[in-house]
Design an enzyme around this catalytic site. Structure first.
Site, PDB file in Angstrom:
ATOM      1  N   ALA A   1       0.816  -1.216   0.000  1.00 30.82           N
ATOM      2  CA  ALA A   1       0.000   0.000   0.000  1.00 30.82           C
ATOM      3  C   ALA A   1       0.851   1.267   0.000  1.00 30.82           C
ATOM      4  CB  ALA A   1      -0.934   0.007   1.211  1.00 30.82           C
ATOM      5  N   ASP A   2       2.154   1.150  -0.110  1.00 24.64           N
ATOM      6  CA  ASP A   2       3.049   2.305  -0.016  1.00 24.64           C
ATOM      7  C   ASP A   2       2.865   3.249  -1.202  1.00 24.64           C
ATOM      8  OD1 ASP A   2       5.570   3.481   1.359  1.00 24.64           O
ATOM      9  OD2 ASP A   2       6.096   3.375  -0.765  1.00 24.64           O
ATOM     10  N   VAL A   3       2.633   4.522  -0.896  1.00 24.73           N
ATOM     11  CA  VAL A   3       2.413   5.521  -1.940  1.00 24.73           C
ATOM     12  C   VAL A   3       3.667   5.711  -2.786  1.00 24.73           C
ATOM     13  CG1 VAL A   3       1.895   7.955  -2.362  1.00 24.73           C
ATOM     14  CG2 VAL A   3       0.614   6.702  -0.620  1.00 24.73           C
TER      15      VAL A   3
ATOM     16  N   LEU B   1       5.894   3.465  -3.554  1.00 23.48           N
ATOM     17  CA  LEU B   1       5.947   2.354  -4.494  1.00 23.48           C
ATOM     18  C   LEU B   1       4.988   2.601  -5.650  1.00 23.48           C
ATOM     19  CD1 LEU B   1       6.757  -0.537  -5.345  1.00 23.48           C
ATOM     20  CD2 LEU B   1       4.927  -1.362  -3.829  1.00 23.48           C
TER      21      LEU B   1
ATOM     22  N   TRP C   1      11.703   2.453  -5.135  1.00 22.54           N
ATOM     23  CA  TRP C   1      11.712   3.747  -4.417  1.00 22.54           C
ATOM     24  C   TRP C   1      12.843   4.630  -4.930  1.00 22.54           C
ATOM     25  CZ3 TRP C   1      11.420   1.753   1.351  1.00 22.54           C
ATOM     26  CH2 TRP C   1      10.076   1.506   1.671  1.00 22.54           C
TER      27      TRP C   1
END
Length: 313
Positions: free
Chosen positions: A267-269, A271, A309
């Protein structure tokens, strides 16, 4: 999981210098580039090719400078610390920390083999060949950084971290520059939430941070006990049982501190933005699309995420 045990790490020592051998897949400049991504970083200082960091070692604060002139050895200079800078126990603690910080235990050859056949990873692993998954060896710092970063942009996250560190961390001044060590859990455990909301933490984040600090200060939560479980699924479940720790934060801690190569903060923005950039999309991919794209990363999701990232900085 890293197999390093006290007394087994290969390193040479002098009175105030340590030398760690580096794995074949290592590029100091790419690691330095990652560490230089924010001018508002407060827990280490990059000056030319040197990385200065203040470490708490037992009851002492130790200032080190790290460099690698040849990508074959990592040189660690001990600049300030206890009276006996040649202490084997001191050197062991510093070597252990840096070994974990740069993830020197992990053999990246299988990841590079996997990435070579992956259309998303093949280019990024070529561009950043030798980048290691820079870690956060201190569990309280890793969990705090995960909580700080929840639902805010990276710039403001760095601002909040600096406020927390400068209000409650431990400073050391050396040659006219002040270096900081992250606050100990006991320092935060005794605070009221209002002390942190005054720094612009939300009320919930203040409660979460103080709650975790109390668990660690009383010994209920600690890194060694988590690692002794030997099972990443069990570690994740224990983290998820803590108030304020959801799947994203748990996987972030598993990735940066507990060193699970399969940890996946899906859920990492960051990423999502990286995938959008690499794929040339007009919108960020959906979670089902990300799961499909990551189908070939099994066992190396953490490194895949870290490399993706890197394209954003």
């Amino acid at each position: 999981m890293p197999s390093y045990q006290p007394g087994t790490l290969p390193w040479c020592e002098q009175t105030s210098t340590l030398t760690l051998p580096l794995p074949a897949i290592f590029n100091y400049e790419h690691n330095l580039g990652y560490l230089s991504r924010s001018t508002n970083e407060c827990l280490f200082h990059v000056d030319n090719s040197d990385i200065y960091k203040l470490l708490p070692v037992g009851d002492n604060l130790v200032l080190i400078a790290v460099n690698s002139p040849d990508n074959k050895e990592l040189h660690i200079r001990i600049l300030s610390g206890p009276e006996d800078l040649s202490s084997p126990l001191l050197h062991e603690a510093i070597a252990r920390y840096v070994w974990g910080w740069f993830d020197l235990e992990t053999d990246l050859a299988p990841f590079y083999e996997l990435a070579g056949g992956d259309p998303l990873l093949s280019r990024v692993t070529q561009d950043f060949y030798g980048l290691r998954l820079l870690g956060i060896p201190d569990l309280f710092e890793a969990m705090s950084w995960g909580i700080i970063g929840q639902q805010i942009n990276l710039t403001f996250a760095y601002t909040l971290k600096r406020r927390l560190v400068e209000a409650y961390g431990t400073p050391l001044t050396w040659q006219d520059r002040t270096y900081w060590a992250f606050p100990a859990p006991g320092r935060i455990a005794g605070l009221a939430p209002e002390a942190l909301t005054a720094l612009q933490f939300t009320g919930k984040k203040a409660e979460y941070l103080i709650g975790i600090a109390r668990l660690m200060a009383e010994g209920t939560l600690n890194l060694e006990a988590l690692l002794e479980r030997g099972d990443y699924g069990a570690m994740e479940q224990e983290l998820l049982s803590i108030r304020g720790i959801g799947p994203w934060t748990a996987n972030y801690v598993l990735m940066r501190c507990l060193r699970n190569p399969a940890a996946f903060p899906i859920a990492d923005v960051g990423l999502h933005n990286a995938l959008k950039h690499v794929l040339g999309l007009e919108a960020k991919p959906t979670l089902p699309e990300i799961r499909r794209l990551a189908g070939g990363w099994k066992g190396w999701e953490a490194y895949a995420t870290f490399y993706l990232w890197r394209v954003l900085y």
